[in-house]
Design an enzyme around this catalytic site. Sequence first.
Site, PDB file in Angstrom:
ATOM      1  N   SER A 292      -2.095  -0.800 -16.931  1.00  0.00           N
ATOM      2  CA  SER A 292      -2.586  -2.130 -15.960  1.00  0.00           C
ATOM      3  C   SER A 292      -3.999  -2.787 -16.241  1.00  0.00           C
ATOM      4  O   SER A 292      -4.665  -3.045 -17.437  1.00  0.00           O
ATOM      5  CB  SER A 292      -3.892  -0.249 -15.573  1.00  0.00           C
ATOM      6  OG  SER A 292      -4.941  -0.759 -14.866  1.00  0.00           O
TER       7      SER A 292
ATOM      8  N   TYR B  37      -8.888   6.389 -14.536  1.00  0.00           N
ATOM      9  CA  TYR B  37      -7.695   5.935 -14.657  1.00  0.00           C
ATOM     10  C   TYR B  37      -8.525   4.914 -16.012  1.00  0.00           C
ATOM     11  O   TYR B  37      -7.014   4.473 -16.586  1.00  0.00           O
ATOM     12  CB  TYR B  37      -8.013   5.096 -13.198  1.00  0.00           C
ATOM     13  CG  TYR B  37      -6.174   4.396 -13.678  1.00  0.00           C
ATOM     14  CD1 TYR B  37      -6.473   3.108 -13.516  1.00  0.00           C
ATOM     15  CD2 TYR B  37      -5.812   5.046 -13.046  1.00  0.00           C
ATOM     16  CE1 TYR B  37      -5.351   2.002 -13.052  1.00  0.00           C
ATOM     17  CE2 TYR B  37      -4.245   4.427 -12.825  1.00  0.00           C
ATOM     18  CZ  TYR B  37      -4.470   2.525 -13.010  1.00  0.00           C
ATOM     19  OH  TYR B  37      -3.058   2.080 -12.704  1.00  0.00           O
TER      20      TYR B  37
HETATM   21  P1  NAP Z   1       2.889   5.463  -7.958  1.00  0.00           P
HETATM   22  O1  NAP Z   1       3.990   4.489  -6.471  1.00  0.00           O
HETATM   23  O2  NAP Z   1       2.137   6.399  -6.845  1.00  0.00           O
HETATM   24  O3  NAP Z   1       4.455   6.524  -8.264  1.00  0.00           O
HETATM   25  C1  NAP Z   1       4.002   7.500  -9.504  1.00  0.00           C
HETATM   26  C2  NAP Z   1       5.160   8.077  -9.833  1.00  0.00           C
HETATM   27  O4  NAP Z   1       4.577   9.192 -10.831  1.00  0.00           O
HETATM   28  C3  NAP Z   1       5.960   8.729  -8.651  1.00  0.00           C
HETATM   29  O5  NAP Z   1       6.973   9.614  -8.459  1.00  0.00           O
HETATM   30  C4  NAP Z   1       5.205  10.422  -9.147  1.00  0.00           C
HETATM   31  O6  NAP Z   1       5.819  11.308  -8.820  1.00  0.00           O
HETATM   32  C5  NAP Z   1       5.039  10.724 -10.607  1.00  0.00           C
HETATM   33  N1  NAP Z   1       3.910  11.764 -11.553  1.00  0.00           N
HETATM   34  C6  NAP Z   1       2.889  11.729 -11.049  1.00  0.00           C
HETATM   35  N2  NAP Z   1       2.532  12.397 -11.971  1.00  0.00           N
HETATM   36  C7  NAP Z   1       3.572  12.988 -11.961  1.00  0.00           C
HETATM   37  C8  NAP Z   1       4.034  14.280 -12.917  1.00  0.00           C
HETATM   38  N3  NAP Z   1       2.825  14.610 -13.578  1.00  0.00           N
HETATM   39  N4  NAP Z   1       4.601  14.088 -13.840  1.00  0.00           N
HETATM   40  C9  NAP Z   1       5.918  13.566 -13.431  1.00  0.00           C
HETATM   41  N5  NAP Z   1       5.788  12.594 -12.663  1.00  0.00           N
HETATM   42  C10 NAP Z   1       4.618  12.184 -12.396  1.00  0.00           C
HETATM   43  O7  NAP Z   1       2.712   4.527  -8.837  1.00  0.00           O
HETATM   44  P2  NAP Z   1       2.815   2.817  -9.073  1.00  0.00           P
HETATM   45  O8  NAP Z   1       2.495   2.037  -8.093  1.00  0.00           O
HETATM   46  O9  NAP Z   1       4.257   2.921  -9.004  1.00  0.00           O
HETATM   47  O10 NAP Z   1       3.130   3.321 -10.606  1.00  0.00           O
HETATM   48  C11 NAP Z   1       3.789   3.366 -11.490  1.00  0.00           C
HETATM   49  C12 NAP Z   1       3.075   3.237 -12.654  1.00  0.00           C
HETATM   50  O11 NAP Z   1       2.456   2.054 -12.673  1.00  0.00           O
HETATM   51  C13 NAP Z   1       1.426   4.384 -13.042  1.00  0.00           C
HETATM   52  O12 NAP Z   1       1.712   4.395 -14.368  1.00  0.00           O
HETATM   53  C14 NAP Z   1       0.801   3.501 -12.711  1.00  0.00           C
HETATM   54  O13 NAP Z   1      -0.700   3.862 -13.072  1.00  0.00           O
HETATM   55  C15 NAP Z   1       0.675   2.761 -12.716  1.00  0.00           C
HETATM   56  N6  NAP Z   1       0.781   0.993 -12.588  1.00  0.00           N
HETATM   57  C16 NAP Z   1       0.938   0.746 -10.817  1.00  0.00           C
HETATM   58  C17 NAP Z   1      -0.342  -0.156 -10.569  1.00  0.00           C
HETATM   59  C18 NAP Z   1       0.121  -1.236  -9.588  1.00  0.00           C
HETATM   60  O14 NAP Z   1      -0.476  -1.579  -9.093  1.00  0.00           O
HETATM   61  N7  NAP Z   1       0.787  -0.244  -8.713  1.00  0.00           N
HETATM   62  C19 NAP Z   1      -0.731  -1.693 -11.252  1.00  0.00           C
HETATM   63  C20 NAP Z   1      -0.813  -0.664 -12.727  1.00  0.00           C
HETATM   64  C21 NAP Z   1      -0.811   0.092 -13.010  1.00  0.00           C
HETATM   65  P3  NAP Z   1       5.192  12.224  -7.360  1.00  0.00           P
HETATM   66  O15 NAP Z   1       5.523  11.722  -6.015  1.00  0.00           O
HETATM   67  O16 NAP Z   1       6.056  13.390  -7.284  1.00  0.00           O
HETATM   68  O17 NAP Z   1       3.827  12.294  -7.110  1.00  0.00           O
HETATM   69  C1  GCO Z   2      -7.454   0.114  -8.417  1.00  0.00           C
HETATM   70  C2  GCO Z   2      -5.668   0.175  -8.060  1.00  0.00           C
HETATM   71  C3  GCO Z   2      -5.596  -0.302  -9.587  1.00  0.00           C
HETATM   72  C4  GCO Z   2      -4.123  -0.588  -9.400  1.00  0.00           C
HETATM   73  C5  GCO Z   2      -3.575  -1.043 -10.997  1.00  0.00           C
HETATM   74  C6  GCO Z   2      -3.694  -2.298 -11.503  1.00  0.00           C
HETATM   75  O1  GCO Z   2      -7.912   0.945  -7.404  1.00  0.00           O
HETATM   76  O2  GCO Z   2      -8.117  -0.536  -8.493  1.00  0.00           O
HETATM   77  O3  GCO Z   2      -5.152   1.444  -8.015  1.00  0.00           O
HETATM   78  O4  GCO Z   2      -6.046   0.561 -10.816  1.00  0.00           O
HETATM   79  O5  GCO Z   2      -3.287   0.317  -9.432  1.00  0.00           O
HETATM   80  O6  GCO Z   2      -3.793  -0.040 -12.324  1.00  0.00           O
HETATM   81  O7  GCO Z   2      -3.312  -2.818 -12.317  1.00  0.00           O
END
Ligand code: NAP
Ligand code: GCO
Length: 268
Positions: free
Chosen positions: A148, A161
């Site tokens: 992230s 986080y």
């Molecule tokens: P999301 O839409 O919240 O999806 C997260 C997924 O993880 C959901 O399918 C959730 O399932 C699953 N999950 C959560 N806890 C779990 C557990 N204990 N066991 C199995 N599955 C679990 O998140 P996203 O935005 O797609 O993010 C995916 C990854 O990218 C995460 O690691 C997040 O930190 C990272 N990330 C996101 C962003 C962003 O801007 N979106 C940026 C950087 C990094 P449920 O629906 O059942 O909870």
């Molecule tokens: C926040 C956001 C970020 C993104 C992502 C950025 O609240 O700042 O959720 O943490 O999810 O991780 O890279």
Amino acid sequence: MNEFANKFSLEGKIALITGASYGIGFAIATAYAKAGATIVFNDIKQELVDKGLAAYKEEGIEAHGYVCDVTDEDQVNAFIAQVEKEVGVIDILVNNAGIIKRIPMCEMKASEFRQVIDVDLNAPFIVSKAVIPSMIKKGHGKIINICSMMSELGRETVSAYAAAKGGLKMLTRNIASEYGEFNIQCNGIGPGYIATPQTAPLREIQPDGSRHPFDQFIIAKTPAARWGDATDLQGPAVFLASEASDFVNGHVLYVDGGILAYIGKQPQ
Ligand code: NAP
Ligand code: GCO
């Protein structure tokens, strides 16, 4: 496909993407399927696994979905054993499952802090530990941890986080260090701000119809002047899962539209 392009192919590979019923995990998994991989994914609830299976089917992908809470080591070990029996040994692991809790640190309960660390850091350790032995036997493996911006930066309300994602960057480097000699490459992808359910609260249209202040902030902080889409991560994810990246190890590839390089646009 020509010999050089084949380096980016995932034909014949089995890829496990955790938490991939939707969001970033789903986008990465669909790209892997298009590159030739067999897709395995999990979610916590059967109904979400079923929804995910239907969504993959709509993309023409016959995925293998399993219920598994990635924070539960017994569940994970049973899950991986079942996949190895029913599908085959995992060649590519994407530790994608993750949560966030946006709470000012001094108002956050220790139990809430621990819950985020459990999913975002302990779980990648548990799942990686479960797949590495078979990768060693097979003579190769790819582990990709979804890090992230918060692997590098802090901000208000995301202490747990940021601690988890900072730790995940170092876990990535350590797996690379400890298992590189077995032809296992472990790298990270550091997405910028991506429009998924996880960031939906940061993009909510305000009662007066204006964009969320944080939404405007991110647009000003991103040279690309837009939020990322989960599909922006597909090419980098395929690269890190393919033999084209066999000498890339311990690296976090930031896919952020340039946020980490930019001081931000001066307010008009
Ligand atoms: P999301 O839409 O919240 O999806 C997260 C997924 O993880 C959901 O399918 C959730 O399932 C699953 N999950 C959560 N806890 C779990 C557990 N204990 N066991 C199995 N599955 C679990 O998140 P996203 O935005 O797609 O993010 C995916 C990854 O990218 C995460 O690691 C997040 O930190 C990272 N990330 C996101 C962003 C962003 O801007 N979106 C940026 C950087 C990094 P449920 O629906 O059942 O909870
Ligand atoms: C926040 C956001 C970020 C993104 C992502 C950025 O609240 O700042 O959720 O943490 O999810 O991780 O890279």
